[in-house]
Design an enzyme around this catalytic site. Structure first.
Site, mmCIF file in Angstrom:
data_model
loop_
_atom_site.group_PDB
_atom_site.id
_atom_site.type_symbol
_atom_site.label_atom_id
_atom_site.label_comp_id
_atom_site.label_asym_id
_atom_site.label_seq_id
_atom_site.Cartn_x
_atom_site.Cartn_y
_atom_site.Cartn_z
ATOM 1 N N ARG A 106 -8.612 17.125 5.318
ATOM 2 C CA ARG A 106 -9.605 17.438 3.823
ATOM 3 C C ARG A 106 -10.954 17.848 4.222
ATOM 4 O O ARG A 106 -11.061 17.374 5.812
ATOM 5 C CB ARG A 106 -9.509 16.333 3.432
ATOM 6 C CG ARG A 106 -8.297 15.573 2.862
ATOM 7 C CD ARG A 106 -8.390 14.395 1.670
ATOM 8 N NE ARG A 106 -7.747 13.382 3.096
ATOM 9 C CZ ARG A 106 -8.024 11.667 2.782
ATOM 10 N NH1 ARG A 106 -9.341 11.775 1.394
ATOM 11 N NH2 ARG A 106 -7.515 11.031 2.635
ATOM 12 N N ASN A 112 1.129 -0.946 -0.301
ATOM 13 C CA ASN A 112 0.313 0.431 0.324
ATOM 14 C C ASN A 112 0.876 1.146 -0.572
ATOM 15 O O ASN A 112 1.533 1.935 1.296
ATOM 16 C CB ASN A 112 -0.766 -0.112 1.045
ATOM 17 C CG ASN A 112 -1.785 1.150 0.990
ATOM 18 O OD1 ASN A 112 -1.443 2.190 0.664
ATOM 19 N ND2 ASN A 112 -2.736 0.990 1.980
ATOM 20 N N HIS A 142 -12.611 4.454 -0.575
ATOM 21 C CA HIS A 142 -11.952 3.372 1.136
ATOM 22 C C HIS A 142 -13.038 2.408 0.212
ATOM 23 O O HIS A 142 -13.325 1.451 1.185
ATOM 24 C CB HIS A 142 -13.123 4.027 2.148
ATOM 25 C CG HIS A 142 -12.459 5.084 2.542
ATOM 26 N ND1 HIS A 142 -13.202 5.909 3.173
ATOM 27 C CD2 HIS A 142 -10.748 4.570 2.896
ATOM 28 C CE1 HIS A 142 -11.789 7.062 3.576
ATOM 29 N NE2 HIS A 142 -10.688 6.506 3.369
ATOM 30 N N GLU A 169 -8.219 -3.697 5.237
ATOM 31 C CA GLU A 169 -8.291 -3.399 3.313
ATOM 32 C C GLU A 169 -7.203 -4.609 3.147
ATOM 33 O O GLU A 169 -7.298 -4.603 2.084
ATOM 34 C CB GLU A 169 -7.814 -2.102 3.179
ATOM 35 C CG GLU A 169 -9.227 -1.201 3.306
ATOM 36 C CD GLU A 169 -8.758 0.530 4.185
ATOM 37 O OE1 GLU A 169 -7.903 0.743 4.720
ATOM 38 O OE2 GLU A 169 -8.836 1.087 3.457
ATOM 39 N N ARG A 215 -2.984 -1.951 -3.350
ATOM 40 C CA ARG A 215 -3.415 -1.153 -3.445
ATOM 41 C C ARG A 215 -3.417 0.299 -4.122
ATOM 42 O O ARG A 215 -2.903 0.684 -4.404
ATOM 43 C CB ARG A 215 -3.811 -0.237 -1.964
ATOM 44 C CG ARG A 215 -4.956 0.386 -1.624
ATOM 45 C CD ARG A 215 -4.786 1.171 -0.285
ATOM 46 N NE ARG A 215 -6.056 2.330 -0.264
ATOM 47 C CZ ARG A 215 -6.470 2.393 0.735
ATOM 48 N NH1 ARG A 215 -5.729 2.383 2.211
ATOM 49 N NH2 ARG A 215 -7.819 3.002 0.701
#
Ligand code: ADP
Length: 397
Positions: free
Chosen positions: A244, A9, A184, A382, A96
């Site tokens: 963010r 990742n 996501h 994940e 990913r």
């Protein structure tokens, strides 16, 4: 030799890695995981076993020499050395990749054509996509025959109905791919599968998952499929995040361009890195620090964070036509009983009743027995999802 799958990742300042070994009944067992962070400053390598024991660590000070490529090479060599010591054969590497665009609605085995298409998507995710692709290139250079699989954060949301994907923009822009992709997805897919065993009845119905980490979003699932999600064209839209903005009136962007002379680079930096919890609190992007602070600005940042989650929850339930289960996941969702409690407070009209004691204990079920809607804390994974996709794809090709 037993087969194994490695997962990478890659991010802008860190590269995370893990290894899974094949086990009985098609399962994958976690062997180790680690990361290099502080890339560009003072890169630090750490690797831990599945039960959290430290296996290795190293810090570099000569930074210019240790860039993404050299550090990725270090990771891949470290994995090889430790895998061989455990008598594990490497079947492939799963990566990913944040954006799959319109072309990739499921994981794909990487080749030169795929890499070119992924590179063409860089303008849609400028802060993430280049760092997701770079490790693929490094591995391909070191081991050209090794199978690599790209797994996308966008893919799970391709089941959203078309009207949920469209912005009300001129058609030309829609035709060139300016629409809501959602992110996501690997986390939501993992949770959707977990729900099949955790609460099989609810899994067949309407489930809302709140992925609350430093990036935060919400997804509405109908029978395990994504129907609606709070992130759109980029990973800025929707909930308030660590740094963010979340959803923002586009008029603010016009104002900043016209009156503050901000250009694209300055706006990007502000929207992605200086806003959210950090922007409002002026203290930190870390929820733990904000919850412990007595500062009024910290409280206000948390209030905005909760308000936007509740607003999104109401909207998501409206789209699903009701609610059977609510799931909290990711760093904040899994670890903060306080945030879960604040989120549920005032939302009882949805049929949710939080069991405060179970919530403080961390779940997994945190709703009362008489709650019409079950509430859960489910840790996301994940990386395991990527490993499962990679194994599945390689088994079938
Ligand atoms: P990422 O999006 O980087 O994967 P994570 O899901 O790991 O993020 O979440 C990281 C965030 O989780 C941290 O920034 C921190 O604010 C938050 N967090 C972790 N533990 C707690 C806790 N006990 N209470 C509140 N927030 C927490």
């Amino acid at each position: 030799m037993t087969g194994s799958i490695s997962v990478i990742n890659g991010g802008s300042s860190s590269i995370k890695f893990s290894l899974y070994r094949e086990a009985e009944n098609n399962r994958l067992n976690h062997v180790f995981r680690g990361q290099v962070d502080g890339i560009g400053v003072a890169p630090k390598f750490v690797a831990k076993s599945a039960n959290g024991d430290l296996l290795d660590e190293k810090t570099w000070h000569n930074t210019p020499e240790y860039n993404h490529e050299t550090l990725m090479t270090h990771i891949i060599n470290w994995i090889r050395e430790h895998r061989q010591a455990l008598n594990l054969d490497l079947l492939g590497v799963g990566h990913r990749v944040v954006h799959g665009g319109v072309d990739f609605s499921s994981p794909v085995k990487v080749n030169e054509t795929v890499l070119d298409k992924l590179e063409a998507l860089i303008p849609l995710a400028p802060l993430h996509q280049p760092h997701n692709i770079a490790p693929i290139r490094t591995v391909a250079k070191l081991y050209p025959t090794l199978s690599q699989v790209a797994c996308f954060d966008t893919a799970f949301h391709t089941t959203n109905p078309r009207h949920a994907k469209l912005f009300a923009l001129p058609r030309d822009l829609i035709r060139e791919g300016v629409y809501r992709y959602g992110f996501h997805g690997l986390s939501y897919e993992y949770i959707a599968r977990q729900m099949e065993t955790v609460d099989p009845e609810a899994a067949k119905g309407r489930v809302v998952v709140a992925h609350l980490g430093s990036g935060a979003s919400m997804c509405g699932l109908l029978a395990g499929k994504s129907m609606v999600n709070s992130m759109g064209f980029t990973a800025i839209e929707g909930l308030v995040m660590g740094t963010r903005t979340g959803s923002l009136d586009p008029g603010v962007i016009l104002y900043l361009i016209q009156n503050k002379q901000m250009d694209a680079a300055a706006l990007e930096e502000m929207l992605y890195k200086r806003s959210g919890l950090l922007g409002v609190s002026e203290i930190s992007n870390d929820m733990r620090i904000l919850l412990e602070s007595d500062d009024e600005k910290a409280r206000e940042a948390v209030d905005v964070f909760i308000y936007r989650i509740q607003r999104e929850l109401g909207a998501t339930v409206a789209v699903l036509g009701g609610l059977d289960a609510l799931v909290f996941t990711a760093g904040i969702g899994e670890n903060s009983a306080e945030i879960r409690s604040m989120t549920c407070k005032g939302m009882e009209w949805l049929g949710i009743r939080l069991d405060e004691e179970a919530n403080r204990a961390g779940g997994p079920r945190i709703s009362t027995d008489d709650s019409a809607v079950s509430i859960w804390v489910i840790p996301t994974d994940e990386e395991l999802m990527i490993a499962m996709h990679t194994k599945n794809l390689l088994d079938n090709c």
